[in-house]
Structures are given as structure tokens and as C-alpha cells.
Design a protein around this motif. Structure first.
Motif, PDB file in Angstrom:
ATOM      1  N   VAL A   1      -0.047   1.567  -3.415  1.00  0.00           N
ATOM      2  CA  VAL A   1       0.865   1.883  -3.987  1.00  0.00           C
ATOM      3  C   VAL A   1       2.634   2.947  -2.841  1.00  0.00           C
ATOM      4  O   VAL A   1       3.345   3.239  -2.751  1.00  0.00           O
ATOM      5  CB  VAL A   1       1.326   1.706  -5.622  1.00  0.00           C
ATOM      6  N   ARG A   2       1.326   4.026  -3.728  1.00  0.00           N
ATOM      7  CA  ARG A   2       2.467   5.290  -2.260  1.00  0.00           C
ATOM      8  C   ARG A   2       3.296   4.548  -1.043  1.00  0.00           C
ATOM      9  O   ARG A   2       4.491   5.303  -1.128  1.00  0.00           O
ATOM     10  CB  ARG A   2       1.670   6.107  -1.959  1.00  0.00           C
TER      11      ARG A   2
ATOM     12  N   VAL B   1      -2.867  -3.905  -7.583  1.00  0.00           N
ATOM     13  CA  VAL B   1      -1.307  -3.586  -7.294  1.00  0.00           C
ATOM     14  C   VAL B   1      -1.612  -2.742  -5.838  1.00  0.00           C
ATOM     15  O   VAL B   1      -2.045  -2.591  -6.024  1.00  0.00           O
ATOM     16  CB  VAL B   1      -0.409  -2.134  -8.452  1.00  0.00           C
ATOM     17  N   PRO B   2      -0.356  -2.646  -5.345  1.00  0.00           N
ATOM     18  CA  PRO B   2       1.599  -3.073  -5.721  1.00  0.00           C
ATOM     19  C   PRO B   2       1.568  -4.101  -5.621  1.00  0.00           C
ATOM     20  O   PRO B   2       0.778  -5.210  -5.299  1.00  0.00           O
ATOM     21  CB  PRO B   2       1.802  -2.513  -4.523  1.00  0.00           C
TER      22      PRO B   2
ATOM     23  N   LEU C   1       5.383 -10.826  -3.939  1.00  0.00           N
ATOM     24  CA  LEU C   1       4.216 -10.846  -2.727  1.00  0.00           C
ATOM     25  C   LEU C   1       2.842  -9.010  -2.714  1.00  0.00           C
ATOM     26  O   LEU C   1       3.244  -8.779  -4.009  1.00  0.00           O
ATOM     27  CB  LEU C   1       5.148  -9.959  -0.992  1.00  0.00           C
ATOM     28  N   TYR C   2       1.659  -9.832  -2.664  1.00  0.00           N
ATOM     29  CA  TYR C   2       1.013  -8.366  -3.039  1.00  0.00           C
ATOM     30  C   TYR C   2      -0.199  -8.220  -1.705  1.00  0.00           C
ATOM     31  O   TYR C   2       0.113  -8.892  -1.014  1.00  0.00           O
ATOM     32  CB  TYR C   2      -0.379  -8.440  -4.276  1.00  0.00           C
ATOM     33  N   ASP C   3      -0.503  -7.258  -1.599  1.00  0.00           N
ATOM     34  CA  ASP C   3      -1.474  -6.533  -0.920  1.00  0.00           C
ATOM     35  C   ASP C   3      -0.438  -5.644  -0.080  1.00  0.00           C
ATOM     36  O   ASP C   3       0.942  -5.528   0.134  1.00  0.00           O
ATOM     37  CB  ASP C   3      -1.932  -7.655  -0.203  1.00  0.00           C
ATOM     38  N   SER C   4      -0.605  -4.032  -0.056  1.00  0.00           N
ATOM     39  CA  SER C   4       0.272  -3.890   0.554  1.00  0.00           C
ATOM     40  C   SER C   4       0.945  -3.926   2.071  1.00  0.00           C
ATOM     41  O   SER C   4       2.126  -3.521   2.647  1.00  0.00           O
ATOM     42  CB  SER C   4      -0.651  -1.971   0.517  1.00  0.00           C
TER      43      SER C   4
END
Length: 205
Positions: free
Chosen positions: A12-13, A49-50, A60-63
């Protein structure tokens, strides 16, 4: 857009740093995916997450997917090269940094997850994962032998991904004391922490 995540997740960061570097406004909604009351499954069936909820409602998912999309939204501070060999190299650095995180998180869960008793934990599994962490860190250190950034002459996604990994390891695995063995990585993290995008996204326990 709306970003769903936690204040401790390094993935997430990474997205939050990219948003800041790209000067993109995006509300941030915290979510505890380990809580019995979590609703993350409504946005990401994997329960992770994210997750970026777009204006049209799709997610949308996966950083790595999210940051690649965000880099296309503004010409400010391009973080990923155009398609081709350089782009593949940057994405490989990102994959390596994320892979170090994957292994470290598996090791931490094996050692601390409340769903297992002490007798059920596997020291061999933890050692195997930490071996991947050590190998990945050595490769990241080697990547900085020719300059201050992992790829090119300025900050890019490779450095952001590595920085989020390094900071999380200090946050969750201080006993690794990785700076002693990897001084270039230590210098990279120090440079990154001078940037508001990193300074303002420190993990919160």
C-alpha cells in the motif's frame, strides 16, 4: 478514485508514494483485512490490499498493476520507462523487491500468526523464507554499485519498491540489521526518506 489499504502494508505504501510523486489526489480509506468485519472482499475477491476503486466502480488490485496504471495518468515524474528492455528491467527490480517482501511476510506470519500453536510453527520454513530475503537483498545491493539509483539517473519505480521493502524490514524485522551488510541500500533509504512521499507514509503500528 479511492485507495483502500492499511497504514502498515508496504505494498500500500508503494502506491501511496507513487500517488505523491505523481501529484495525484486520491482519498485513502483504511481497511483491516484481518478483521472479521472486513469488507475488502467486495472490492478484491482475494481479500488483499492495496485496492484502487476507479471512478466507474471497477477495481484494480495488486500494487504492481495499480502503480503502472497511475504512472499513465500524469506526465509528471515518469517512474516507468516506455515498453521495451528498460521497462522490463525496472519491472524486474520491482518484482525482486516485492518478492523479498513476500518471503519476509511469510516468515513473519509463520512465526507470529495466532492461528497456529508454537508446536505447529516450522523453523525450517522461516529459515527458507529468510534465505530468500537475504539473497534478494544482496542482489538489490549489487544493483546500486554503479550509481545512487537502481535504474537510470533519477528516482524511478525500482527505487520506490526497494525503499518500501527496506523500510518495512526495519519496521518488522529490526533484528536483521540489514544496513551493516548493505550500506548502499542504507544510503538509498536515507535519500528516499528525505522526500515527502516517503516521510509522510511511514508505517504506523
Amino acid at each position: 478514485m479511492k485507495l483502500i489499504g492499511s497504514l502498515t502494508s508496504p505494498y500500500v505504501r508503494k502506491v501511496r508514494v507513487v500517488l505523491a510523486e505523481k501529484k495525484l489526489e486520491c482519498p485513502f480509506v483504511t481497511e483491516d483485512v484481518w478483521s472479521a468485519q472486513t469488507t475488502i472482499g467486495q472490492d478484491n475477491p482475494l481479500g488483499k490490499v492495496p485496492c484502487l476503486r476507479l471512478e466507474g466502480g471497477e477495481a484494480l488490485y495488486d500494487s504492481s498493476v495499480i502503480v503502472e496504471y497511475l504512472d499513465t495518468l500524469s506526465p509528471v515524474g515518469r517512474l516507468i520507462p516506455p515498453p521495451g528492455r528498460e521497462r522490463a528491467q525496472v519491472k524486474t527490480w520491482e518484482a525482486l523487491a516485492d518478492g523479498v517482501l513476500d518471503a519476509a511476510i511469510l516468515a513473519r506470519l509463520e512465526a507470529t500468526w495466532a492461528g497456529r500453536s508454537e508446536a505447529q510453527r516450522s523453523p525450517a520454513w522461516i529459515e527458507r523464507q529468510l534465505g530468500k530475503v537475504a539473497a534478494g537483498m544482496a542482489e538489490l545491493e549489487h544493483g546500486l554499485q554503479h550509481g545512487p539509483w537502481l535504474h537510470g539517473s533519477h528516482l524511478g519505480l525500482a527505487d520506490i519498491a526497494a525503499g518500501c521493502t527496506l523500510a518495512w524490514l526495519e519496521f518488522r524485522f529490526p533484528e536483521l540489521n540489514w544496513r551493516e551488510q548493505h550500506p548502499r541500500l542504507g544510503q538509498l533509504l536515507e535519500r528516499l526518506m528525505q522526500r515527502p512521499s516517503f516521510a509522510n507514509t511511514r508505517p504506523v503500528a
